[in-house]
Design an enzyme around this catalytic site. Structure first.
Site, mmCIF file in Angstrom:
data_model
loop_
_atom_site.group_PDB
_atom_site.id
_atom_site.type_symbol
_atom_site.label_atom_id
_atom_site.label_comp_id
_atom_site.label_asym_id
_atom_site.label_seq_id
_atom_site.Cartn_x
_atom_site.Cartn_y
_atom_site.Cartn_z
ATOM 1 N N GLU A 93 0.832 -1.210 0.000
ATOM 2 C CA GLU A 93 0.000 0.000 0.000
ATOM 3 C C GLU A 93 0.867 1.261 0.000
ATOM 4 O OE1 GLU A 93 -2.923 -0.242 3.125
ATOM 5 O OE2 GLU A 93 -4.214 -1.505 1.910
ATOM 6 N N GLU A 109 -6.690 -7.642 -0.553
ATOM 7 C CA GLU A 109 -7.041 -7.679 0.879
ATOM 8 C C GLU A 109 -8.481 -7.255 1.048
ATOM 9 O OE1 GLU A 109 -4.790 -5.094 3.394
ATOM 10 O OE2 GLU A 109 -2.872 -5.705 2.567
HETATM 11 C C1 GAL Z 1 -4.114 -2.630 5.016
HETATM 12 C C2 GAL Z 1 -2.688 -3.129 5.097
HETATM 13 C C3 GAL Z 1 -2.591 -4.423 5.876
HETATM 14 C C4 GAL Z 1 -3.406 -4.341 7.130
HETATM 15 C C5 GAL Z 1 -4.832 -4.005 6.780
HETATM 16 C C6 GAL Z 1 -5.752 -3.943 7.961
HETATM 17 O O1 GAL Z 1 -4.129 -1.249 4.831
HETATM 18 O O2 GAL Z 1 -2.151 -3.324 3.823
HETATM 19 O O3 GAL Z 1 -1.232 -4.685 6.171
HETATM 20 O O4 GAL Z 1 -2.858 -3.364 7.961
HETATM 21 O O5 GAL Z 1 -4.863 -2.755 6.154
HETATM 22 O O6 GAL Z 1 -7.058 -3.573 7.576
#
Ligand code: GAL
Length: 669
Positions: A155, A313
């Site tokens: 990110e 994710e």
């Molecule tokens: C994203 C990040 C992950 C984790 C996740 C939690 O922004 O890439 O590593 O922190 O959020 O929601």
């Protein structure tokens, strides 16, 4: 060696998995992990995203043995790996030895070690260390049989979108010299004749640091562009190392394409990605968060140019970083996942595989929760794996849309700057207002940039495209002339790419297309609304607009502008252009959308569905059609279709029943 780097290697069907952080767990748990991944049908995991301090515990001293064992174990279990560059969080020894790599806020505050992403992306020293780490990882695992994809950093720009340090100042000056060539051109682009801001050399230029009052808006806009470009340059540098070492392995990084993350212009990055990947998290306080999710998915597809993309994710249930972290409701995670697939994702991944016991994210849900296997979260994890397996035939198919919604990061940056007619304008809210209305009509929408080819769309919605180049304005005008219905809303086409007003009446770039001329803005006060002649109400914005070829479809019924146009329509060439010179209430937005869609002859994927039921089609190259129906309501719904229900295996003769809060995917015939 095959060089088609468009998808993770050797993943048949859809990809399923999540971030895997085995360094947080003892060996017996890591062994169990692979067994559980198999049970859940996981076929891809992202590894080593935050592993720098474990892989290089002291400068120049490497420990890869544990990661070797992890990758071997995953490979033996048939699970493929998206391997990270491990550069997302510099280890403490590095920031201690070189505190000069740390980033700074606009007021000079240094962002220290102790969380993550504590690096200044413009720091040449940090970049050298990151390249070195990337090279080490790539050289070590170039031939590992589990390697399916490279995952660069994490990110990029998430926590530190802007750095105002001296490193950033130096890089900003270089970027400006490349953009403008001479300091005279910079002065002209930034309008520095105002407030004695003239620069005599590039050396005098600073990032827009804390200052006595409003900073130069052109400078702010360029700093936003520079910052986005600087993260991209870092991405490219690491990607080039990976390509040099493994030509055949695709590279990605996880984007945050949504209505919150403002500072990376993902459309400008798209060409650098082998595969576009997105992270998406629901906004817990939003009762219609599933519409925001659909927007994010359609934007991801837009950035991917219509190609399949990866959901890198999302969460199985609650996150840990919102004010109140709601656990997902019955069937919600499955509906979320299938909505992403419906809208073009060929991978469904989570943060993270196993819920941490320590650290800042221990209350963030995962695929394996603290409470273990006897939980809804785990049962849903297994059920999703089963469903994605059944959906293998969908892989590679495309979503097609008759309607485009134009989304533009520089307009987001520009429209929300200070010293404007109102400080209450929020670009994403304007975007979602029109997107929601289209979603409620069941219309599939491509969310595209103003540089996109608009020729193929029957209708194009353009909310608040504040900053626009002559070229993009011409392309939009051409789409209307060629037959599209183009709808543009207030505070569009106001300035050029340097944030200089286009004179002669607003909305400068679109005056001719829209057939209107605005002489003055009349923003409304907080809570103030005005009635239109159709009885609807509008807030936030009004303007003194005159017809110049268009006809008024709605006028102001009260207030200082009574009788003047609020919504107009102008026939141009084969198409027409609508102007919405205010912010109408939801009912009026719905009515306007309905008029535009009727004129454009656009139909929903499935007609007559009840509110809260979403239907989207994907089309395969061989002519197969897959109908996704997602039922967000608490009652069952009947949908006219015929074909094979991929999730249940049943044949549907003419009517599909989708139970409350459930989803179905039909291979239609
Ligand atoms: C994203 C990040 C992950 C984790 C996740 C939690 O922004 O890439 O590593 O922190 O959020 O929601």
């Amino acid at each position: 060696m095959p060089t088609d780097r468009t998808w993770p290697l050797n993943i048949p069907g859809l990809a399923y998995g999540g971030d895997y952080n085995p360094e947080q767990w003892p060996l017996e748990t890591q062994v169990e992990d692979v067994r559980l991944m198999q049970e859940a049908g996981v076929n891809l995991v992202s590894v080593a995203i935050f592993s720098w301090a474990q892989l290089e515990p002291r400068e120049g001293v490497y420990d890869f043995a544990w990661l070797d064992a992890v990758l071997d174990r995953l490979h033996a279990g048939g699970i493929r790996v998206a391997l990270a560059t491990a550069t997302a969080s510099p280890p403490p020894w590095l920031t201690r030895k070189h505190p000069e790599i740390l980033p700074e806020l606009a007021d000079g505050t240094v962002l220290n070690q102790g969380a993550r992403q504590s690096y200044a992306v413009a720091s040449p020293l940090f970049r050298t260390y990151a390249v070195c780490m990337t090279r080490k990882v790539a050289e070590r695992y170039r031939d590992h049989p589990s390697l399916a994809l490279w995952h660069v950093d994490n990110e990029l720009g998430c926590h530190v979108p802007h750095d105002y340090s001296e490193k950033a100042a130096a890089a900003f000056r270089t970027w400006l010299e490349q953009r403008y060539g001479t300091v005279e051109a910079l002065n002209s682009a930034w309008g520095t004749a105002f407030w004695s801001q003239r620069y005599d050399s590039f050396d005098e230029v600073l990032p827009p640091r804390a200052a006595p009052t409003s900073l130069n808006p052109s400078q702010q806009l360029d700093f936003a562009r520079f910052s986005s470009d600087e993260h991209r340059a870092h991405y490219r540098e690491l990607r080039n190392v990976l390509r040099e070492i493994t030509q055949h392995v695709p590279t990605t990084t996880n984007f945050m394409m949504n209505t919150h993350n403002k500072w990376v212009d993902y459309f400008s990055w798209a060409g650098d990605m082998d595969v576009v990947a997105n992270d998406h998290y629901l906004t817990a306080s939003d009762p219609e968060a599933h519409i925001g999710l659909a927007f994010s998915a359609d934007l991801s597809r837009g950035v991917a140019g219509g190609e399949p993309w990866m959901l890198m994710e999302h969460s199985t249930s609650a996150v840990n970083w919102q004010p109140r972290n709601r656990a997902k409701g019955h069937g919600e995670m499955l509906r979320n996942s299938l909505t992403h697939v419906a809208r073009g994702a060929d991978a469904v991944m989570f943060f993270q595989w196993r819920q941490s016991l320590a650290g800042a994210e221990k209350y963030h849900s995962a695929m394996v929760p603290h409470a273990g296997r006897g939980t809804d979260v785990w049962r849903n994890t297994v059920e999703l794996g089963r469903r994605l397996k059944e959906l293998a035939p969908v892989q590679g198919s495309r979503v097609t849309a008759d309607v485009a919604l134009v989304f533009d990061y520089p307009s987001w940056w520009g429209a929300e700057m200070d010293c404007h007619p109102t400080d209450a304008l929020r670009y994403p809210e304007e975007m979602l207002r029109w997107y929601r209305a289209l979603w409620r009509c069941g219309i599939t929408v491509d969310v595209v940039s103003p540089q996109a080819e608009l020729g193929g769309y029957r209708a194009v919605f353009i909310p608040t495209l504040y900053t626009v180049t002559d070229r993009d304005a011409a392309r939009i005008t051409e789409a209307a002339r060629a037959g599209a219905r183009v709808l543009i809303t207030f505070f569009s086409g106001i300035v050029d790419e340097h944030d200089h007003v286009r004179p002669g009446g607003y909305p400068g770039a679109f005056r001719d297309l829209l057939g209107v001329r605005t002489e003055e803005f009349h923003p409304l006060q907080d809570g103030e609304t005005l009635t239109l002649d159709d009885g609807s109400r509008a807030d936030l914005w009004s303007e003194k607009t005159h017809l110049d070829g268009a006809k008024a479809t709605r006028t102001w019924a009260e207030g200082p502008l009574a009788g003047l146009p609020a919504v107009t329509q102008h026939n141009v060439g084969q198409g027409s252009a609508w102007y919405v010179a205010t912010r109408p209430d939801d009912a009026a937005v719905a009515a306007i959308v309905d008029q535009v869609l009727t004129e454009a002859e656009v139909a929903p994927a499935v007609a007559g569905l009840p509110q809260g039921v979403e239907a989207v089609r994907r089309h395969a190259a061989d002519g197969s059609r897959f109908l996704f129906v997602i039922n967000h309501t608490d009652h069952g719904v009947d949908v006219p279709t015929r074909g094979r229900d991929l999730l249940s295996g049943h044949n549907i003769a003419d009517t599909l029943h989708v139970p409350a809060l459930d989803s179905a995917v039909i291979h239609e015939h």
